[in-house]
Design a protein around this motif. Structure first.
Motif, PDB file in Angstrom:
ATOM      1  N   LYS A 198       3.147  22.675  -2.951  1.00  0.00           N
ATOM      2  CA  LYS A 198       4.547  22.977  -3.253  1.00  0.00           C
ATOM      3  C   LYS A 198       4.943  22.534  -4.656  1.00  0.00           C
ATOM      4  CE  LYS A 198       7.670  21.936  -0.181  1.00  0.00           C
ATOM      5  NZ  LYS A 198       8.404  23.207   0.092  1.00  0.00           N
ATOM      6  N   THR A 199       4.383  21.423  -5.119  1.00  0.00           N
ATOM      7  CA  THR A 199       4.868  20.815  -6.365  1.00  0.00           C
ATOM      8  C   THR A 199       3.851  20.768  -7.495  1.00  0.00           C
ATOM      9  OG1 THR A 199       4.185  18.575  -5.724  1.00  0.00           O
ATOM     10  CG2 THR A 199       6.367  19.326  -4.975  1.00  0.00           C
ATOM     11  N   GLY A 200       2.572  20.871  -7.170  1.00  0.00           N
ATOM     12  CA  GLY A 200       1.548  20.733  -8.201  1.00  0.00           C
ATOM     13  C   GLY A 200       1.220  19.282  -8.510  1.00  0.00           C
ATOM     14  N   THR A 201       1.879  18.361  -7.829  1.00  0.00           N
ATOM     15  CA  THR A 201       1.625  16.933  -8.017  1.00  0.00           C
ATOM     16  C   THR A 201       0.451  16.494  -7.155  1.00  0.00           C
ATOM     17  OG1 THR A 201       3.958  16.481  -8.492  1.00  0.00           O
ATOM     18  CG2 THR A 201       2.587  14.601  -7.834  1.00  0.00           C
ATOM     19  N   LYS A 202      -0.525  15.858  -7.773  1.00  0.00           N
ATOM     20  CA  LYS A 202      -1.698  15.395  -7.030  1.00  0.00           C
ATOM     21  C   LYS A 202      -1.347  14.126  -6.269  1.00  0.00           C
ATOM     22  CE  LYS A 202      -6.559  14.086  -7.553  1.00  0.00           C
ATOM     23  NZ  LYS A 202      -6.948  14.950  -6.420  1.00  0.00           N
ATOM     24  N   VAL A 203      -1.809  14.041  -5.039  1.00  0.00           N
ATOM     25  CA  VAL A 203      -1.530  12.878  -4.192  1.00  0.00           C
ATOM     26  C   VAL A 203      -2.841  12.164  -3.872  1.00  0.00           C
ATOM     27  CG1 VAL A 203      -0.512  12.059  -2.035  1.00  0.00           C
ATOM     28  CG2 VAL A 203       0.441  14.081  -3.174  1.00  0.00           C
ATOM     29  N   ASN A 204      -2.964  10.946  -4.337  1.00  0.00           N
ATOM     30  CA  ASN A 204      -4.140  10.127  -4.036  1.00  0.00           C
ATOM     31  C   ASN A 204      -3.752   9.085  -2.991  1.00  0.00           C
ATOM     32  OD1 ASN A 204      -6.015  11.299  -5.795  1.00  0.00           O
ATOM     33  ND2 ASN A 204      -5.216  10.157  -7.540  1.00  0.00           N
ATOM     34  N   VAL A 205      -4.406   9.132  -1.844  1.00  0.00           N
ATOM     35  CA  VAL A 205      -4.059   8.232  -0.742  1.00  0.00           C
ATOM     36  C   VAL A 205      -5.205   7.271  -0.450  1.00  0.00           C
ATOM     37  CG1 VAL A 205      -3.209   8.069   1.621  1.00  0.00           C
ATOM     38  CG2 VAL A 205      -2.698  10.108   0.263  1.00  0.00           C
ATOM     39  N   THR A 206      -4.869   6.006  -0.331  1.00  0.00           N
ATOM     40  CA  THR A 206      -5.821   4.979   0.095  1.00  0.00           C
ATOM     41  C   THR A 206      -5.361   4.476   1.458  1.00  0.00           C
ATOM     42  OG1 THR A 206      -6.186   4.288  -2.197  1.00  0.00           O
ATOM     43  CG2 THR A 206      -6.898   2.767  -0.476  1.00  0.00           C
ATOM     44  N   TYR A 207      -6.275   4.439   2.425  1.00  0.00           N
ATOM     45  CA  TYR A 207      -5.924   4.013   3.777  1.00  0.00           C
ATOM     46  C   TYR A 207      -6.453   2.606   4.057  1.00  0.00           C
ATOM     47  CZ  TYR A 207      -5.042   9.003   4.336  1.00  0.00           C
ATOM     48  OH  TYR A 207      -4.575  10.282   4.178  1.00  0.00           O
ATOM     49  N   GLY A 208      -5.700   1.861   4.841  1.00  0.00           N
ATOM     50  CA  GLY A 208      -6.135   0.512   5.191  1.00  0.00           C
ATOM     51  C   GLY A 208      -5.139  -0.152   6.115  1.00  0.00           C
ATOM     52  N   SER A 209      -5.263  -1.455   6.276  1.00  0.00           N
ATOM     53  CA  SER A 209      -4.328  -2.189   7.132  1.00  0.00           C
ATOM     54  C   SER A 209      -3.080  -2.537   6.332  1.00  0.00           C
ATOM     55  CB  SER A 209      -4.975  -3.467   7.679  1.00  0.00           C
ATOM     56  OG  SER A 209      -5.109  -4.438   6.662  1.00  0.00           O
ATOM     57  N   SER A 210      -1.938  -2.470   6.981  1.00  0.00           N
ATOM     58  CA  SER A 210      -0.665  -2.709   6.302  1.00  0.00           C
ATOM     59  C   SER A 210      -0.582  -4.128   5.737  1.00  0.00           C
ATOM     60  CB  SER A 210       0.487  -2.454   7.274  1.00  0.00           C
ATOM     61  OG  SER A 210       0.475  -1.115   7.730  1.00  0.00           O
ATOM     62  N   GLY A 211      -1.101  -5.096   6.495  1.00  0.00           N
ATOM     63  CA  GLY A 211      -1.058  -6.486   6.039  1.00  0.00           C
ATOM     64  C   GLY A 211      -1.873  -6.708   4.772  1.00  0.00           C
ATOM     65  N   ASN A 212      -3.035  -6.085   4.699  1.00  0.00           N
ATOM     66  CA  ASN A 212      -3.860  -6.216   3.500  1.00  0.00           C
ATOM     67  C   ASN A 212      -3.193  -5.555   2.299  1.00  0.00           C
ATOM     68  OD1 ASN A 212      -5.874  -7.676   4.744  1.00  0.00           O
ATOM     69  ND2 ASN A 212      -7.186  -5.919   5.152  1.00  0.00           N
ATOM     70  N   PHE A 213      -2.598  -4.383   2.518  1.00  0.00           N
ATOM     71  CA  PHE A 213      -1.876  -3.714   1.426  1.00  0.00           C
ATOM     72  C   PHE A 213      -0.726  -4.582   0.931  1.00  0.00           C
ATOM     73  CE2 PHE A 213      -3.376   0.686   2.871  1.00  0.00           C
ATOM     74  CZ  PHE A 213      -4.216   0.835   1.786  1.00  0.00           C
ATOM     75  N   PHE A 214      -0.019  -5.188   1.861  1.00  0.00           N
ATOM     76  CA  PHE A 214       1.108  -6.045   1.495  1.00  0.00           C
ATOM     77  C   PHE A 214       0.651  -7.168   0.559  1.00  0.00           C
ATOM     78  CE2 PHE A 214       3.513  -9.973   2.563  1.00  0.00           C
ATOM     79  CZ  PHE A 214       4.739  -9.611   2.002  1.00  0.00           C
ATOM     80  N   SER A 215      -0.468  -7.799   0.907  1.00  0.00           N
ATOM     81  CA  SER A 215      -1.000  -8.880   0.065  1.00  0.00           C
ATOM     82  C   SER A 215      -1.389  -8.357  -1.317  1.00  0.00           C
ATOM     83  CB  SER A 215      -2.224  -9.519   0.743  1.00  0.00           C
ATOM     84  OG  SER A 215      -1.867 -10.115   1.972  1.00  0.00           O
ATOM     85  N   GLN A 216      -1.995  -7.177  -1.354  1.00  0.00           N
ATOM     86  CA  GLN A 216      -2.402  -6.581  -2.625  1.00  0.00           C
ATOM     87  C   GLN A 216      -1.191  -6.262  -3.501  1.00  0.00           C
ATOM     88  OE1 GLN A 216      -4.884  -3.181  -1.745  1.00  0.00           O
ATOM     89  NE2 GLN A 216      -6.182  -4.358  -0.371  1.00  0.00           N
ATOM     90  N   MET A 217      -0.129  -5.756  -2.883  1.00  0.00           N
ATOM     91  CA  MET A 217       1.060  -5.395  -3.655  1.00  0.00           C
ATOM     92  C   MET A 217       1.787  -6.622  -4.186  1.00  0.00           C
ATOM     93  SD  MET A 217       2.331  -2.213  -1.328  1.00  0.00           S
ATOM     94  CE  MET A 217       1.183  -0.859  -1.067  1.00  0.00           C
ATOM     95  N   GLN A 218       1.691  -7.710  -3.472  1.00  0.00           N
ATOM     96  CA  GLN A 218       2.263  -8.952  -3.978  1.00  0.00           C
ATOM     97  C   GLN A 218       1.552  -9.387  -5.259  1.00  0.00           C
ATOM     98  OE1 GLN A 218       1.884 -11.346  -0.279  1.00  0.00           O
ATOM     99  NE2 GLN A 218       4.069 -11.741  -0.490  1.00  0.00           N
ATOM    100  N   ASN A 219       0.320  -8.948  -5.409  1.00  0.00           N
ATOM    101  CA  ASN A 219      -0.478  -9.288  -6.587  1.00  0.00           C
ATOM    102  C   ASN A 219      -0.567  -8.140  -7.589  1.00  0.00           C
ATOM    103  OD1 ASN A 219      -1.377 -12.022  -5.866  1.00  0.00           O
ATOM    104  ND2 ASN A 219      -2.432 -11.015  -4.185  1.00  0.00           N
ATOM    105  N   GLY A 220       0.340  -7.170  -7.461  1.00  0.00           N
ATOM    106  CA  GLY A 220       0.431  -6.121  -8.469  1.00  0.00           C
ATOM    107  C   GLY A 220      -0.462  -4.921  -8.291  1.00  0.00           C
TER     108      GLY A 220
END
Length: 272
Positions: free
Chosen positions: A57-79
């Motif tokens: 619809k938009t031409g925007t590429k979507v890159n998705v990484t899958y994993g556990s929500s808790g691990n992602f949360f820790s990663q996002m706290q670290n940028g």
């Protein structure tokens, strides 16, 4: 002749700079047409369809990484460099918002997860008829669940087993996947004879032929799933557009197709 040579030399010496500027512009344009999403593992198939439709619809590429929500949360706290976070638990994006790491006003409860007991089609137990009793059968030596320490689906599985009064009995049988997708893989591969997995995975093409029994929602805390745009997103406009697409009728229809339920009061979702 000499002047011509000097001009040629200047042009030749400046060529690397021209190439560098061109490549930098190309990279910026590519980044403007790309979003990076961290998604809970239960979204693997639904998000695949959502991303494909959005890209067309938009031409925007979507890159998705899958994993556990808790691990992602820790990663996002670290940028960790993501634009959007689709968590299997609203608590994690709420914490990111409270810490000033997310765009204010973008928190959205997009679905409510459901869990099932799942076995392969050729399993000796008939979980669709036996329900909880199937897990007590001697032929079920291992039961796969997501790690409850950082996976909301794992916590829901433990809560349901406790509510059913069989947690202590089956605890020695439990094996833990890093996320709900890995827990499902344990059962698919034969490393476990049964698993408590997300409905969204159980109805996917790879697993829909198996046997399943849906665990009543009242037996575990609601798996309220939330999404949010990250403060350091490189493409906030596209990230917001993707989130709006998920909220649309087409986006909700895709989530419903994979067994997700929805909050009872959707009008209040964006007021959080």
């Amino acid at each position: 002749m000499t002047a011509g040579k000097i001009n040629w030399c200047k042009w030749f010496l400046g060529l690397p700079l021209i190439i560098f500027i061109f490549l930098a512009q190309q990279e910026v344009q590519a980044q403007q047409k790309e979003i990076r999403i961290a998604a809970a593992a239960d979204l693997k198939f639904a998000m695949g369809e959502l991303s494909e439709t959005f890209e067309k619809k938009t031409g925007t590429k979507v890159n998705v990484t899958y994993g556990s929500s808790g691990n992602f949360f820790s990663q996002m706290q670290n940028g960790a460099p993501f634009d959007l976070f689709f968590s299997a638990d609203t608590e994690y994006p709420q914490k990111l918002e409270a810490a000033g790491l997310a765009e204010p006003g973008t928190l959205y409860e997009y679905a409510v997860g459901r869990i099932v007991i799942w076995t392969p089609a050729d399993a000796k137990v008939d979980v669709a008829k036996q329900g909880w009793k199937a897990l007590l059968d001697a032929c079920v030596e291992k039961i796969a669940i997501a790690n409850p320490e950082h996976a909301p689906y794992g916590r829901a599985a433990v809560a349901a087993l406790q509510k059913a009064g069989i947690y202590e009995t089956v605890k020695p049988k439990l094996v833990y996947g890093e996320n709900i997708s890995q827990a499902a893989q344990f059962v698919q591969s034969g490393n476990a004879q049964a698993g408590i997995v997300a409905m969204s995975l159980a109805v996917s093409p790879a697993m829909r032929a198996g046997k399943r029994w849906e665990i009543p929602a009242k037996m575990h805390p609601a798996i309220e799933q939330g999404a949010i745009v990250l403060k350091d997103a490189q493409n906030k406009e596209a990230a917001r557009a993707f989130l709006e697409f998920v909220k649309s009728a087409a986006g909700l229809a895709t989530l419903a197709e994979y067994g997700f339920a929805f909050p009872q009061k959707p009008a209040q979702q964006e007021k959080r």
